[in-house]
Design an enzyme around this catalytic site. Structure first.
Site, PDB file in Angstrom:
ATOM      1  N   ASP A 471       0.815  -1.216   0.000  1.00 27.37           N
ATOM      2  CA  ASP A 471       0.000   0.000   0.000  1.00 27.37           C
ATOM      3  C   ASP A 471       0.846   1.262   0.000  1.00 27.37           C
ATOM      4  O   ASP A 471       0.353   2.347  -0.322  1.00 27.37           O
ATOM      5  CB  ASP A 471      -0.917   0.031   1.230  1.00 27.37           C
ATOM      6  CG  ASP A 471      -2.043  -0.980   1.129  1.00 27.37           C
ATOM      7  OD1 ASP A 471      -1.919  -1.929   0.326  1.00 27.37           O
ATOM      8  OD2 ASP A 471      -3.039  -0.837   1.853  1.00 27.37           O
ATOM      9  N   GLU A 541      -5.183  -4.774  -6.791  1.00 25.93           N
ATOM     10  CA  GLU A 541      -6.190  -5.395  -5.926  1.00 25.93           C
ATOM     11  C   GLU A 541      -7.465  -4.598  -6.030  1.00 25.93           C
ATOM     12  O   GLU A 541      -7.487  -3.381  -5.856  1.00 25.93           O
ATOM     13  CB  GLU A 541      -5.698  -5.508  -4.479  1.00 25.93           C
ATOM     14  CG  GLU A 541      -5.160  -4.247  -3.855  1.00 25.93           C
ATOM     15  CD  GLU A 541      -4.631  -4.491  -2.456  1.00 25.93           C
ATOM     16  OE1 GLU A 541      -3.561  -5.103  -2.350  1.00 25.93           O
ATOM     17  OE2 GLU A 541      -5.291  -4.073  -1.490  1.00 25.93           O
TER      18      GLU A 541
END
Length: 889
Positions: A471, A541
């Site tokens: 992330d 994702e």
């Protein structure tokens, strides 16, 4: 701990496929390897007063200890010993001491609760016989993975302490020649301490709860091996082509040699690839570990003419070559290794749109994948792993993403064999990305962890990419450290700084994006969105949200009293953070299909929602290739019985999301566009198609045909081609249907697709978009579907045996004058069940027009029947349930 020079800590993996042997002239080759799998015992240090020196000696009595095999985490062993009830059922997990952390929170970022039995170290112990023929050799003790810190004792001697054995993703090789006792009983004891909130451990983020032991323990294999003076490890073959030509493959071969002795050793390192051989002389200093390289510029035989290539499964065959290497000293083979590799080259580039585009052997590939979750307690079942890889291929996906969960070698071997690419890297949302608070030790652990894992996986042809951030992108000093490791380990594939679009000062733009959504959005989102998760770029994702299993699985997950109405038990089996409930999905379900009247009705409508959601996402990315270059569905599977994200549930029951994905990703495919009403043909293969016939028909809710068109079209390789546009129709019913067909030049049906649409579209409120979803201000109306007349279907089924597999062929016919909507088939063991799982259905959740007949096949293991006759059951949206025997013919 006594000081000793002979301790050699090499954080490299001895691959589980190795044939380690010492071979004298005239001797037959004998494997010198011992897997320490069975015969372990386990106990909390709170109940053990002795120290490691005593525990690791033969006379120690481990009375009252729990029996276990290894690999096993502490909690997995306790559950297997029935200390705790099945933690995957209902709310049982919360009854385990130490599971008192707040529901929905990321436990990896929290300290162990004061009442946790896992806040103290736990001991693993085993006794085993070291073979007598290990005498006079170098003896190595290998650990494939320990979470998190450990002190290791062998025969009363401390081999290593927690300053050396630290890190979830480390591997260890210890030279234990002085401590091991060949021909006698040896005792090994390992004291393991769980990871803390500020350790580089494992996290389950918001996917599911974390086990209260934080997966502490010996979670990978433990082995003992013997070699001559020099051990051979981590062979690697790297392929380079003179692209675009694939006529010659230039192979570079490497391996590491480790001298376990205090004396210099001279010898010859030899290699064979089929009938191609190569060798060079090597001299190693005392205790030296060195990489030895064979370059094609110096060894012309490593320039392979017209090689047999390895391809992802939709692009070509998965050819594998056999590599054998051995090191000989003083005329005796000191160590050898045998492994497989593929001749292929994977590259990537930032394309004209600024997106990361991957190429295999110079050919662009649209990545269609999903994120893998191992079992929550890290239990590994080789047969189940293969069944899940078969599911991946059956859905026509070509890639699996591993976010931090880099598991056993068997997984990668299967991906090599099935042609499934793997995108791997570190995980988000815990200490791995809290660089500002890293301690000096963390830098060492991170560097060694990357080195160990890259060496583990670098030789597998399935490996696509490495993400050393998830992330977040690491700061420059950490990124440079990672890049140095990748270079030292000769990582042959692409890599990126993170799974996001973040730009770094070291490597620049990633060419990837991670802008959500993760919760429910309507099917038209994927082709309308131009800022976040829409069908452009490479989404690492992304998901259309929850994946509620069918009723059969819900009944296996929770007590009957908790099945309805939806309650806190359901929420517990959802996710964490923003995903602690399924409110967004449930509101949309009620608005679009009508409020659920019970758990049966809810589960049926949920399959419709996930089918159309997954199909729309993958179809959107496929239509827009190569403006879209890849999409990773979050997720593929689930670590425990869960309600969000997976494409098949924990019990391996494929449902709406599975078959929506399978439909969308079929190699040659016809599809509808929610944004401009175009009919599109997508080809994933490297061959063209000529004279295909594309057809579309529009029906109202009563099956009155409102529009039809057919067109002949040629399709280029690896392409997406618009055939025509369906006009906007006036006066059609609020809920209506579109049926698409694609026929080959001989008139044989190659693809079919069926959509339920509404004249009242889903309207997205773009101004209120969040990182995990974009809200809807007005919903589509499919409530008329509830009034479809009930229909009966005629079934005829037969079964044939194909070795260990049984194949059941089902002919299903709609004998009514109405639509049979969302028809679902299953295979049962006998006339009372249970359902046979896993199973590979050719198609499922399909429509049948009045009078239409289809033949569908299902493949499954013969052992699943346990001698019973297979029965085919049918149900569906408006289908009268029934079943028929499918006897073997």
């Amino acid at each position: 701990m006594r000081s000793r020079v002979c301790l050699l800590l090499l954080s490299v993996l001895i691959t589980t496929s190795s044939c380690l042997r010492a071979q004298a002239s005239g001797e037959s080759a004998q494997p010198l390897r011992q897997d320490l799998t069975k015969g372990w015992t386990l106990q909390s240090s709170a109940h053990v007063s002795q120290n490691g020196e005593v525990i690791s000696q033969e006379g120690f009595q481990a009375s009252g200890w729990y029996r276990t095999n290894v690999p096993s985490t502490v909690l997995a062993a306790l559950v297997n010993n029935t200390v705790y009830r099945d933690p995957y059922y209902g709310m049982n997990l919360r009854s385990i001491p130490g599971a008192t952390y707040p529901i929905g929170k990321n436990f990896s970022n929290l300290p162990m609760p004061p009442d946790s039995p896992f806040g103290v170290p736990w001991w693993y112990r085993t006794s085993f016989q070291v073979p007598a023929n290990f005498a006079g050799k170098q003896i190595w003790l290998h650990f494939g993975g320990i979470n998190y810190r450990a002190t290791i004792w062998l025969n009363g001697h401390q081999i290593a302490g927690p300053d050396q054995v630290v890190g979830m993703w480390r591997t260890y090789d210890f030279n234990v020649t002085e401590e091991a006792l060949p021909g006698k009983t040896n005792s090994l004891a390992v004291e393991v301490t769980a990871q803390r909130a500020d350790d580089l451990g494992i996290t389950w983020v918001d996917w599911n709860p974390a086990p209260p032991d934080k997966d502490m323990g010996l979670w990978q294999r433990v082995t003992v091996t013997a070699t001559g003076p020099v051990a051979l490890r981590d062979p690697q073959v790297v392929t380079n082509f003179d692209l675009p030509s694939l006529d010659v493959a230039h192979l570079t071969v490497r391996a590491e040699l480790a001298n376990g002795t205090g004396e210099a050793v001279r010898g010859v390192l030899r290699g064979n690839i089929g009938d191609v051989s190569f060798q060079q002389e090597v001299e190693l200093k005392p205790h030296e570990a060195r990489e030895v390289t064979f370059l094609p510029d110096h060894f012309s035989q490593l320039n392979f003419q017209n090689p047999r290539l390895w391809w992802p499964w939709q692009m070509g065959p998965q050819n594998l070559y056999h590599l054998k290497m051995e090191f000989e000293a003083d005329g005796v083979v000191s160590d050898s290794d045998e492994s497989q590799f593929g001749i292929r080259e994977i590259t990537s580039k930032l394309n004209a749109h600024g997106y990361q585009e991957f190429m295999v052997n110079g050919k662009s590939i649209l990545i269609l994948g999903a994120g893998w979750a191992p079992d929550m307690m890290l239990r590994v079942d080789p047969e189940r792993t293969e069944e899940e890889i078969q599911y991946v291929k059956d859905m026509h996906l070509n890639t699996i993403r591993l976010e931090g969960k880099i598991i056993d070698k068997h997984f990668f071997d299967l991906c090599d064999r099935y042609g499934i690419l793997v995108q791997a890297g570190w995980c988000c949302c815990d200490h791995w990305e809290k660089w500002k608070t890293w301690k000096p030790e963390d830098y060492t652990v991170a560097e060694d962890s990357l080195r160990d894992q890259i060496r583990r996986v670098r030789s597998h042809p399935c490996m696509l990419d490495w993400l050393y951030g998830s992330d977040e992108a690491p700061p420059p000093n950490v990124e440079k450290m990672y890049l140095q490791v990748l270079a030292e380990c000769h990582w042959p594939n692409p890599y990126q700084s993170s799974a996001t679009a973040k730009v770094t000062t070291v490597t620049g733009p990633s060419g990837l994006k991670m802008n959500g959504p993760y919760d429910w959005v309507p099917p038209n989102y994927w082709l309308l969105d131009s800022k976040n998760g829409g069908a452009f770029g490479f989404a690492t994702e992304i998901s259309p949200g929850p994946a509620v299993p069918p009723l059969s699985s819900l009944r296996m997950m929770m007590p009957a009293k908790d099945l309805w109405p939806i309650n806190s038990v359901w929420d517990f089996h959802a996710g964490g953070g923003e995903f602690k409930s399924m409110g967004i999905f449930n509101k949309a379900l009620g608005e679009r299909y009508g409020q659920a009247t019970g758990v049966e009705d809810y589960a049926e409508k949920a399959q419709l929602m996930t089918y159309e959601g997954e199909r729309a996402m993958f179809e959107g990315y496929r239509r827009n290739k190569f403006v879209s270059t890849g999409v990773i569905q979050w997720m593929l599977n689930t670590a425990w019985p869960g309600l969000i994200w997976h494409l098949y549930d924990y019990y391996l029951r494929p449902a709406g999301g599975y078959f929506g994905t399978k439909k969308a990703c079929e190699p040659l495919h016809v599809q509808y566009s929610y944004d401009d009403r175009s009919v599109v043909v997508v080809n994933s293969g490297l061959s063209p198609y000529e004279s295909l016939s594309v057809g579309a028909a529009v029906y109202d809710i009563n099956l009155k045909k409102e529009f039809s068109r057919e067109r002949s079209i040629n399709i280029a390789p690896n392409s997406s081609t618009r055939a025509f546009v369906i006009p906007k129709l006036q006066g059609v019913s609020t809920t209506y249907f579109i049926r698409l067909t694609l026929k080959d030049s001989a008139g044989k049906l190659a693809s079919t697709n069926f959509y339920w649409l509404s004249t009242k579209p889903d309207v997205l409120d773009w101004s209120k978009a969040k990182w995990y979803y974009t809200p809807v201000s007005s919903y589509a109306d499919f409530t008329a579907l509830k009034d479809l007349p009930k229909v009966g279907l005629t079934l005829h089924a037969t079964t044939r045996v194909d070795g260990p597999i049984e194949v059941t062929s089902v002919t299903v016919r709609n004998r009514s004058s109405h639509l049979a909507f969302f028809t679902h088939l299953r295979i049962d063991r006998g006339d009372r069940g249970p359902e046979i799982l896993p199973v590979l259905w050719q198609d499922n959740y399909f429509e049948l027009m009045p009078g239409e007949e289809r033949e569908i096949t299902a493949s499954y293991s013969k052992d699943m029947l346990r001698g019973a006759t297979p029965y085919v059951g049918v149900d569906g949206w408006n289908i009268s349930a029934g079943s028929v025997a499918a006897g073997v013919q």
